[in-house]
Write an enzyme that holds these catalytic residues in place. Structure first.
Site, PDB file in Angstrom:
ATOM      1  N   HIS A  60      17.881   4.889  -4.419  1.00 51.18           N
ATOM      2  CA  HIS A  60      16.706   4.335  -3.728  1.00 51.18           C
ATOM      3  C   HIS A  60      15.440   4.429  -4.591  1.00 51.18           C
ATOM      4  CE1 HIS A  60      14.163   3.446  -0.199  1.00 51.18           C
ATOM      5  NE2 HIS A  60      13.394   4.423  -0.614  1.00 51.18           N
ATOM      6  N   HIS A 178      12.374  -2.097   6.661  1.00 49.40           N
ATOM      7  CA  HIS A 178      11.515  -1.024   6.149  1.00 49.40           C
ATOM      8  C   HIS A 178      11.633   0.261   6.962  1.00 49.40           C
ATOM      9  CE1 HIS A 178       7.722   1.329   5.836  1.00 49.40           C
ATOM     10  NE2 HIS A 178       8.109   1.304   4.577  1.00 49.40           N
ATOM     11  N   HIS A 205      14.207   3.138   5.794  1.00 43.90           N
ATOM     12  CA  HIS A 205      13.533   4.439   5.886  1.00 43.90           C
ATOM     13  C   HIS A 205      13.634   4.889   7.340  1.00 43.90           C
ATOM     14  CE1 HIS A 205      11.432   2.487   2.416  1.00 43.90           C
ATOM     15  NE2 HIS A 205      11.560   3.693   1.898  1.00 43.90           N
ATOM     16  N   GLU A 208      10.855   9.788   8.508  1.00 43.32           N
ATOM     17  CA  GLU A 208      10.326  10.408   7.290  1.00 43.32           C
ATOM     18  C   GLU A 208       9.258  11.459   7.626  1.00 43.32           C
ATOM     19  OE1 GLU A 208       8.616   7.483   4.753  1.00 43.32           O
ATOM     20  OE2 GLU A 208       8.305   8.869   3.070  1.00 43.32           O
ATOM     21  N   ASP A 307      13.191   7.824  -4.968  1.00 45.71           N
ATOM     22  CA  ASP A 307      12.181   6.974  -4.348  1.00 45.71           C
ATOM     23  C   ASP A 307      11.406   6.312  -5.496  1.00 45.71           C
ATOM     24  OD1 ASP A 307      11.120   5.843  -2.079  1.00 45.71           O
ATOM     25  OD2 ASP A 307      10.472   7.718  -1.177  1.00 45.71           O
TER      26      ASP A 307
HETATM   27  O1  MCF Z   1       9.940   5.806   0.661  1.00 42.77           O
HETATM   28  C1  MCF Z   1       8.559   5.807   0.417  1.00 42.77           C
HETATM   29  C2  MCF Z   1       7.857   6.347   1.621  1.00 42.77           C
HETATM   30  N1  MCF Z   1       8.189   5.631   2.856  1.00 42.77           N
HETATM   31  C3  MCF Z   1       8.044   4.291   3.047  1.00 42.77           C
HETATM   32  N2  MCF Z   1       7.852   3.329   2.192  1.00 42.77           N
HETATM   33  C4  MCF Z   1       7.768   3.361   0.860  1.00 42.77           C
HETATM   34  C5  MCF Z   1       8.044   4.450   0.016  1.00 42.77           C
HETATM   35  N3  MCF Z   1       7.705   4.115  -1.226  1.00 42.77           N
HETATM   36  C6  MCF Z   1       7.298   2.859  -1.217  1.00 42.77           C
HETATM   37  N4  MCF Z   1       7.340   2.373   0.043  1.00 42.77           N
HETATM   38  C7  MCF Z   1       6.962   0.977   0.323  1.00 42.77           C
HETATM   39  C8  MCF Z   1       7.723   0.267   1.383  1.00 42.77           C
HETATM   40  O2  MCF Z   1       8.936  -0.213   0.945  1.00 42.77           O
HETATM   41  O3  MCF Z   1       5.619   0.942   0.726  1.00 42.77           O
HETATM   42  C9  MCF Z   1       5.395  -0.148   1.557  1.00 42.77           C
HETATM   43  C10 MCF Z   1       6.748  -0.812   1.809  1.00 42.77           C
HETATM   44  O4  MCF Z   1       6.899  -1.983   1.092  1.00 42.77           O
HETATM   45  C11 MCF Z   1       4.781   0.462   2.787  1.00 42.77           C
HETATM   46  S1  MCF Z   1       3.893  -0.506   3.856  1.00 42.77           S
HETATM   47  C12 MCF Z   1       2.585  -1.284   3.017  1.00 42.77           C
HETATM   48 FE    FE Z   2      11.362   4.583  -0.166  1.00 36.80          FE
END
Ligand code: MCF
Ligand code: FE
Length: 403
Positions: A60, A178, A205, A208, A307
């Site tokens: 991921h 998401h 996700h 979290e 991540d």
């Molecule tokens: O896994 C981490 C933390 N949790 C959620 N989203 C994201 C993470 N790193 C990047 N993201 C991205 C997600 O895929 O951030 C955006 C999304 O495109 C969040 S919403 C603007």
């Molecule tokens: Fe992520």
């Protein structure tokens, strides 16, 4: 056909076999593994204290965010999320060829042969399609506003179809929902169905942060304020259990799960789901530590991933599992080390639905070699010593070719 010999060969097979003075013969696939195998034209002994093991798999990542070093705010999930929304465009504009190249290079040097990439824009595709590493490319859907559901789905479909055109030996397509708090149930339904029909892997996700827990359970907490900035009377659109149930009969990995409860872990197990653990990301966003013991007791196979650089300082998977080893202070380091090596090889391969992650006949010849600084008396200490002393590999083979 190549034959490699090393002092230690970690197979990561179901018995966790470690072969001393072991050999492996392969072309694109692994042909044989063991001791005193047949003679071949090209034979290489890798030297004193050498190790052969399956190449690592980073299940991921979000390479789109690879330009981030110091811009995003760490220490609190919602503050981080606000900073992502504020800086997203700037980060994306600045992540072009060199930026992707560097990110992929860091993974490659640490022995990663394959990664799961979450893509929210599709812009990353042209940069990663030529990379030597295997990728499972998860087209992400995000958005809760019912007024724009159709538009969001059309945008998703266009990206999805572009990626399908590029499918080959090394690039596989998946989809990503998401999270339960950020995707409208109508959109979830459509995208999950698409994955089921086409038999594609899914990532999402899940649980979290504490904020996500309070929001989905009670419609309260920090997400209430977050959503009320945009929508009046915002309410959670789905319960956590209903959310997990939507993935029944699919191949889904739930990312994070730090705040999932026993019921939810049971449900994930029931539907045959996988879990990805991203310890450094969880630490930097200060969301807590996943209970690995509980997951193991539930019989769920977890993998470990970095991540993106949006919530990590490195994409080096050896660094990630070393961090995990030091964070999970209630677990015995020797046994945790064994599990962590499984987490970044065979378990990650299962989660991404790839034919690698262990050294067994018929598997893809995705192999790494490196050397330990000294010898080891008992092979049961090998996993821990590998994690403590390895940052980069000497050789990485993907489908039998050195890259
Ligand atoms: O896994 C981490 C933390 N949790 C959620 N989203 C994201 C993470 N790193 C990047 N993201 C991205 C997600 O895929 O951030 C955006 C999304 O495109 C969040 S919403 C603007
Ligand atoms: Fe992520």
């Amino acid at each position: 056909m190549i034959k490699l010999k090393a002092d230690y060969v970690l197979t990561m097979d179901s018995k966790y076999s470690i072969i001393k003075n072991g050999e492996i013969i392969f072309d694109e696939k692994i042909i044989d593994i063991g001791i005193n195998l047949q003679k071949t034209k090209k034979e290489v002994y890798l030297g004193k204290n050498s190790v052969i093991m399956p190449a690592l798999i980073n299940s991921h990542t979000h390479l789109e965010f690879s330009h981030n070093k110091t811009l995003l705010k760490y220490g609190d999930f919602i503050i981080w999320l606000d900073s992502v929304i504020e800086n997203r465009e700037e980060l994306f504009i600045n992540c072009k060829g060199e930026c992707y190249k560097k990110a992929i290079q860091e993974m490659k040097e640490s022995g990663v042969c394959a990664y799961g990439e979450i893509s929210s824009t599709g812009d990353d595709l042209r940069y990663i399609k030529h990379s030597p590493l295997k990728v499972v490319y998860f087209n992400e859907i995000i958005g809760t506003n019912p007024a724009v559901v159709d538009m969001l789905y059309q945008d998703f479909l266009a990206r999805f179809e572009e990626s399908l055109k590029l499918q080959n030996e090394k690039l596989k397509v998946g989809v990503s929902i998401h999270s339960p708090y950020s995707v409208h149930p109508i959109l979830m339904e459509k995208v999950i169905n698409l994955a089921k029909i086409n038999n594609l892997p899914i990532q999402t996700h899940f649980m979290e942060s504490k904020a996500e827990r309070s929001w989905l359970d009670k419609g309260e907490g920090e997400f209430k304020l977050f959503f009320e900035k945009n929508f009046k009377n915002a309410k959670p659109l789905i319960s956590p259990i209903e959310f997990i149930e939507k993935f029944k009969n699919s191949h889904t990995t739930f990312i994070h799960c730090v705040h999932a409860n026993d019921n939810e872990f049971q449900k994930i197990k029931e539907i045959g789901g996988y879990i990805s653990h991203c310890p450094v990301s969880n630490r930097l966003l200060n969301v807590g530590l996943l209970d690995l013991e509980k997951i193991k007791n539930c019989g769920i196979e977890y993998n470990v991933a970095t991540d993106g650089l949006s919530s990590n300082y490195s994409l080096n998977l050896f660094k990630e599992i070393r961090a995990a080893l030091l964070m999970h202070t209630t677990l015995h380091p020797k046994y945790l080390a064994k599990d962590l090596l499984k987490a970044v090889t065979i378990n990650a391969a299962k989660s991404l639905n790839l034919n690698n992650g262990s050294l067994e006949k018929g598997k893809d010849a995705d192999i790494i070699t490196f050397k330990l600084p000294n010898s080891i008396k008992e092979t049961e200490n090998l996993p821990l010593q590998i994690i403590l002393h390895t940052n980069k590999v000497d050789k990485l083979y993907i489908n039998g070719k050195e890259v």
